[in-house]
Design a protein around this motif. Structure first.
Motif, PDB file in Angstrom:
ATOM      1  N   GLY A   1     -20.817 -41.997 -18.133  1.00 46.39           N
ATOM      2  CA  GLY A   1     -19.764 -42.814 -17.198  1.00 46.39           C
ATOM      3  C   GLY A   1     -18.373 -42.581 -17.969  1.00 46.39           C
ATOM      4  N   LEU A   2     -18.398 -41.537 -18.623  1.00 47.27           N
ATOM      5  CA  LEU A   2     -16.968 -41.210 -19.069  1.00 47.27           C
ATOM      6  C   LEU A   2     -16.157 -40.212 -18.282  1.00 47.27           C
ATOM      7  CD1 LEU A   2     -15.479 -42.122 -21.712  1.00 47.27           C
ATOM      8  CD2 LEU A   2     -15.823 -39.946 -22.792  1.00 47.27           C
ATOM      9  N   THR A   3     -15.717 -40.775 -17.262  1.00 49.35           N
ATOM     10  CA  THR A   3     -14.910 -40.251 -16.180  1.00 49.35           C
ATOM     11  C   THR A   3     -13.587 -40.005 -16.204  1.00 49.35           C
ATOM     12  OG1 THR A   3     -14.741 -41.750 -14.513  1.00 49.35           O
ATOM     13  CG2 THR A   3     -16.824 -40.449 -14.756  1.00 49.35           C
ATOM     14  N   PHE A   4     -12.798 -39.173 -15.502  1.00 49.17           N
ATOM     15  CA  PHE A   4     -11.228 -39.276 -15.745  1.00 49.17           C
ATOM     16  C   PHE A   4     -10.803 -40.856 -15.316  1.00 49.17           C
ATOM     17  CE2 PHE A   4     -11.754 -34.516 -15.142  1.00 49.17           C
ATOM     18  CZ  PHE A   4     -11.113 -34.108 -16.361  1.00 49.17           C
ATOM     19  N   ALA A   5     -11.231 -41.366 -14.414  1.00 51.64           N
ATOM     20  CA  ALA A   5     -10.733 -42.486 -13.647  1.00 51.64           C
ATOM     21  C   ALA A   5     -10.955 -43.694 -14.621  1.00 51.64           C
ATOM     22  CB  ALA A   5     -11.237 -42.704 -12.194  1.00 51.64           C
ATOM     23  N   ALA A   6     -12.045 -43.639 -15.082  1.00 49.85           N
ATOM     24  CA  ALA A   6     -12.748 -44.700 -15.892  1.00 49.85           C
ATOM     25  C   ALA A   6     -12.020 -44.609 -17.309  1.00 49.85           C
ATOM     26  CB  ALA A   6     -14.226 -44.730 -16.341  1.00 49.85           C
ATOM     27  N   THR A   7     -11.745 -43.631 -17.912  1.00 51.01           N
ATOM     28  CA  THR A   7     -11.101 -43.630 -19.088  1.00 51.01           C
ATOM     29  C   THR A   7      -9.518 -43.710 -18.964  1.00 51.01           C
ATOM     30  OG1 THR A   7     -12.824 -41.611 -19.577  1.00 51.01           O
ATOM     31  CG2 THR A   7     -10.914 -41.938 -21.076  1.00 51.01           C
ATOM     32  N   LEU A   8      -9.188 -43.133 -17.924  1.00 50.29           N
ATOM     33  CA  LEU A   8      -7.675 -43.704 -17.600  1.00 50.29           C
ATOM     34  C   LEU A   8      -7.318 -44.876 -17.515  1.00 50.29           C
ATOM     35  CD1 LEU A   8      -5.136 -41.862 -17.510  1.00 50.29           C
ATOM     36  CD2 LEU A   8      -5.426 -41.666 -15.048  1.00 50.29           C
ATOM     37  N   ARG A   9      -8.259 -45.794 -17.060  1.00 52.44           N
ATOM     38  CA  ARG A   9      -8.259 -47.057 -16.911  1.00 52.44           C
ATOM     39  C   ARG A   9      -8.167 -48.078 -18.322  1.00 52.44           C
ATOM     40  NH1 ARG A   9     -11.051 -46.944 -11.799  1.00 52.44           N
ATOM     41  NH2 ARG A   9      -9.833 -47.771 -10.054  1.00 52.44           N
ATOM     42  N   SER A  10      -8.844 -47.237 -19.034  1.00 53.47           N
ATOM     43  CA  SER A  10      -9.038 -47.889 -20.317  1.00 53.47           C
ATOM     44  C   SER A  10      -7.936 -47.486 -21.275  1.00 53.47           C
ATOM     45  CB  SER A  10     -10.508 -47.593 -20.926  1.00 53.47           C
ATOM     46  OG  SER A  10     -11.447 -48.105 -20.388  1.00 53.47           O
ATOM     47  N   ILE A  11      -7.227 -46.218 -21.041  1.00 54.68           N
ATOM     48  CA  ILE A  11      -6.549 -45.631 -21.930  1.00 54.68           C
ATOM     49  C   ILE A  11      -5.003 -46.543 -22.277  1.00 54.68           C
ATOM     50  CG2 ILE A  11      -4.829 -44.355 -20.937  1.00 54.68           C
ATOM     51  CD1 ILE A  11      -5.878 -41.947 -22.531  1.00 54.68           C
ATOM     52  N   LEU A  12      -4.843 -47.482 -21.327  1.00 54.71           N
ATOM     53  CA  LEU A  12      -3.499 -48.106 -21.598  1.00 54.71           C
ATOM     54  C   LEU A  12      -3.689 -49.001 -22.860  1.00 54.71           C
ATOM     55  CD1 LEU A  12      -2.844 -49.442 -18.000  1.00 54.71           C
ATOM     56  CD2 LEU A  12      -1.353 -48.134 -19.427  1.00 54.71           C
ATOM     57  N   ARG A  13      -4.646 -49.478 -23.249  1.00 54.00           N
ATOM     58  CA  ARG A  13      -4.853 -50.297 -24.433  1.00 54.00           C
ATOM     59  C   ARG A  13      -4.609 -49.239 -25.772  1.00 54.00           C
ATOM     60  NH1 ARG A  13      -8.835 -52.738 -21.040  1.00 54.00           N
ATOM     61  NH2 ARG A  13     -10.600 -51.244 -21.972  1.00 54.00           N
ATOM     62  N   GLN A  14      -4.625 -48.075 -25.642  1.00 57.73           N
ATOM     63  CA  GLN A  14      -4.256 -47.081 -26.714  1.00 57.73           C
ATOM     64  C   GLN A  14      -3.029 -46.823 -26.753  1.00 57.73           C
ATOM     65  OE1 GLN A  14      -6.759 -46.068 -28.787  1.00 57.73           O
ATOM     66  NE2 GLN A  14      -8.177 -47.326 -27.698  1.00 57.73           N
ATOM     67  N   ASP A  15      -1.891 -47.471 -26.126  1.00 60.58           N
ATOM     68  CA  ASP A  15      -0.529 -47.468 -25.800  1.00 60.58           C
ATOM     69  C   ASP A  15       0.033 -45.938 -25.785  1.00 60.58           C
ATOM     70  OD1 ASP A  15       1.958 -48.203 -26.315  1.00 60.58           O
ATOM     71  OD2 ASP A  15       2.238 -48.218 -28.160  1.00 60.58           O
ATOM     72  N   PRO A  16      -0.289 -45.148 -24.898  1.00 58.90           N
ATOM     73  CA  PRO A  16       0.065 -43.795 -24.797  1.00 58.90           C
ATOM     74  C   PRO A  16       1.259 -43.619 -24.441  1.00 58.90           C
ATOM     75  CG  PRO A  16      -1.655 -44.167 -23.113  1.00 58.90           C
ATOM     76  CD  PRO A  16      -1.435 -45.620 -23.721  1.00 58.90           C
ATOM     77  N   ASN A  17       2.344 -42.724 -24.573  1.00 59.30           N
ATOM     78  CA  ASN A  17       3.527 -42.241 -23.793  1.00 59.30           C
ATOM     79  C   ASN A  17       3.215 -41.308 -22.827  1.00 59.30           C
ATOM     80  OD1 ASN A  17       4.129 -42.732 -26.969  1.00 59.30           O
ATOM     81  ND2 ASN A  17       5.463 -44.033 -25.689  1.00 59.30           N
ATOM     82  N   ILE A  18       2.253 -40.262 -23.056  1.00 53.64           N
ATOM     83  CA  ILE A  18       2.190 -39.121 -22.290  1.00 53.64           C
ATOM     84  C   ILE A  18       0.627 -38.910 -22.080  1.00 53.64           C
ATOM     85  CG2 ILE A  18       2.542 -36.764 -22.018  1.00 53.64           C
ATOM     86  CD1 ILE A  18       5.136 -37.069 -23.807  1.00 53.64           C
ATOM     87  N   VAL A  19       0.041 -38.857 -21.003  1.00 52.90           N
ATOM     88  CA  VAL A  19      -1.448 -38.471 -20.717  1.00 52.90           C
ATOM     89  C   VAL A  19      -1.466 -37.372 -20.060  1.00 52.90           C
ATOM     90  CG1 VAL A  19      -3.279 -39.250 -19.697  1.00 52.90           C
ATOM     91  CG2 VAL A  19      -2.054 -40.809 -21.012  1.00 52.90           C
TER      92      VAL A  19
END
Length: 499
Positions: free
Chosen positions: A302-320
């Motif tokens: 279940g590690l898909t682009f959409a699912a991971t992108l939703r969770s990635i905000l908690r990693q405080d990214p500037n650029i993805v």
């Protein structure tokens, strides 16, 4: 004058241990000596060569490069093919003997199948192939290299070689050699004369056996800077300006094999200043980027682009960087992510820059979100560069001139491929990128908000800038590629071309 020596007069293991290498293309037999090498090694070298020789001192970097070039380009012996037929079984036991990154050139195992596969990889690297295709048919195997985008058949061994070759590749990639009914994917890490080569392996069941494709990823060529991509000055300046924006979505479009990932990696390298948290979501991760966090997708868990992108905000990214926008969910999440004040880069499969807008609309991205968030769309292709050693010149035909958007009545000299030993009789040597950049300015933003047609957006975006064909014609004029090659990858639009 003495006979010239060949690299095979030293074994690779001896040359690497002693710090010696026979230097080619010298009038006299010359041995390169790595700085710091043991002087007593020269006595053994004299005995191995059986002749006197001239010495030439090499620094470590020059020595390593010369050693790799001398031994990585050895030709494949026909005897290996015939001997491989006799090899049967026992390949399963090799898995424990394969180190994580085995050096093919240093191996002492004389197993015919191993030597055959090693020879295939060596030859592919020598010829700058991106992929090796091993395809079983009723009476034979077809082994082809993809060179500069085209498949070239290099070997047609008997079909009975299929089982030992595929089994050996599966062992190297740590795949299940007993599973022949389902596709499998794996990876091999190799070292060829000091060069790190990652090999992606994909198997697929077919009517006559398993088909295997090996994708060769040379980590030495992983990081290409934006200036080396070949953009014209106008496109380069506008694209770097778009990369300087603090938020929004930047897309790179084009067919498979058009260099989209290379452009994205070059963009990330430019943005990687140590002050930004840069993360990538890829399927798969092709090259390691220093200082950038890279995550490989795994659809099985279940590690898909959409699912991971939703969770990635908690990693405080500037650029993805999202490897590819494939579906409506990924598109929606990517644009919502960028609307929070971050920069998102991704790829899309469309034929033109303006076509990406139509595709995003079809995916359900709202007009207001496109207008406020999309920053730029780059469309690109790769055309083959003519071999400088053998290309010939001739007058252009009226059909070619018209197809390229020139006056069909004018006189022009163009170049065409010929073929020689230097280019493997293909007539081409490498590829060149051609680009068109749709930059979302105030006028385009208004058209996006109004849901204007693709044609209307394209006319506005390229009224004063080059499209793909315009960009490619300069390489025809300079003689770097042929008219047929340009017309193969991009066609003249139904509009007045700028001459």
């Amino acid at each position: 004058m003495m006979d010239r020596a060949t690299p095979s007069q030293f074994t690779y293991a001896f040359a690497k241990e002693k710090g010696l290498v026979v230097l080619p293309e010298r009038d006299a037999l010359t041995v390169g000596v790595r700085q710091g090498a043991d002087p007593l090694s020269l006595v053994e070298a004299r005995r191995a060569l059986g002749a006197v020789f001239v010495l030439e001192s090499l620094d470590k970097e020059t020595y390593d490069r010369t050693l790799a070039e001398a031994f990585a380009q050895g030709p494949m012996a026909d005897g290996d093919i015939n001997a491989a037929v006799e090899s049967r079984g026992g390949l399963e036991s090799l898995i424990d003997d394969i180190p994580k990154a085995a050096d093919l050139l240093e191996g002492q195992d004389d197993a015919p199948v191993i030597r055959l596969i090693n020879g295939l990889i060596h030859e592919a690297i020598k010829r700058r192939a991106s992929d090796i295709h091993i395809d079983p048919f009723e009476s034979h195997l077809s082994i082809r290299y993809r060179i500069d985008g085209d498949l070239v058949e290099v070997l047609t061994p008997p079909r009975k070689l299929a089982a030992p070759i595929v089994s050996r590749i599966k062992v190297m990639a740590r795949l299940d050699i007993a599973e022949k009914r389902l596709p499998q994917d794996g990876r091999i890490s190799l070292s060829v004369g000091g060069r790190s080569i990652d090999v992606r392996v994909a198997t697929l069941p077919t009517r006559y056996g398993e088909r295997v494709v090996l994708r060769l990823l040379d980590t030495r060529n992983a990081l290409v800077g934006l200036p080396e991509l070949g953009m014209d000055e106008d496109t380069y300046a506008r694209f770097t300006d778009a990369l300087g924006q603090p938020n929004g979505v930047i897309l790179v479009t084009g067919p498979v094999g058009s260099g989209k990932t290379t452009t994205l990696y070059a963009s990330l390298s430019r943005l990687n200043n140590g002050r930004e948290n840069i993360m990538t979501l890829e399927d798969p991760v092709e090259y390691g980027l220093p200082g950038i966090s890279q995550t490989q997708m795994d659809h099985k868990v279940g590690l898909t682009f959409a699912a991971t992108l939703r969770s990635i905000l908690r990693q405080d990214p500037n650029i993805v960087m999202v490897g590819e926008i494939r579906d409506s969910e990924t598109a929606e999440v990517a644009f919502e992510f960028a609307s929070t004040g971050r920069l998102a880069l991704s790829t899309l499969h469309t034929n033109s820059a303006a076509g990406a807008i139509t595709r995003l609309r079809d995916m359900g991205v709202e007009a207001y979100l496109l207008a406020s968030t999309l920053r730029a769309v780059m469309a690109q292709r790769l055309v083959r560069r003519l071999c400088p050693s053998c290309k010939t010149e001739r007058p252009a035909t009226a059909v070619e001139l018209e197809g390229l958007g020139f006056d069909p009545h004018q006189e022009m000299v163009v170049a065409e491929p010929q073929g020689c030993l230097s280019c493997g009789n293909t007539g081409f040597d490498g590829r060149i990128g051609i680009y068109e950049l749709l930059l979302v300015d105030q006028q385009i933003r208004q058209l996006l908000g109004e849901e204007a047609s693709e044609d209307k957006i394209e006319r506005a975006a390229f009224a004063a800038h080059d499209q793909l064909l315009d960009n490619a014609r300069r390489y025809v004029v300079s003689g770097e590629t042929s008219p047929a090659e340009v017309l193969r990858v991009c066609r003249r639009e139904v509009r007045d071309a700028r001459i």
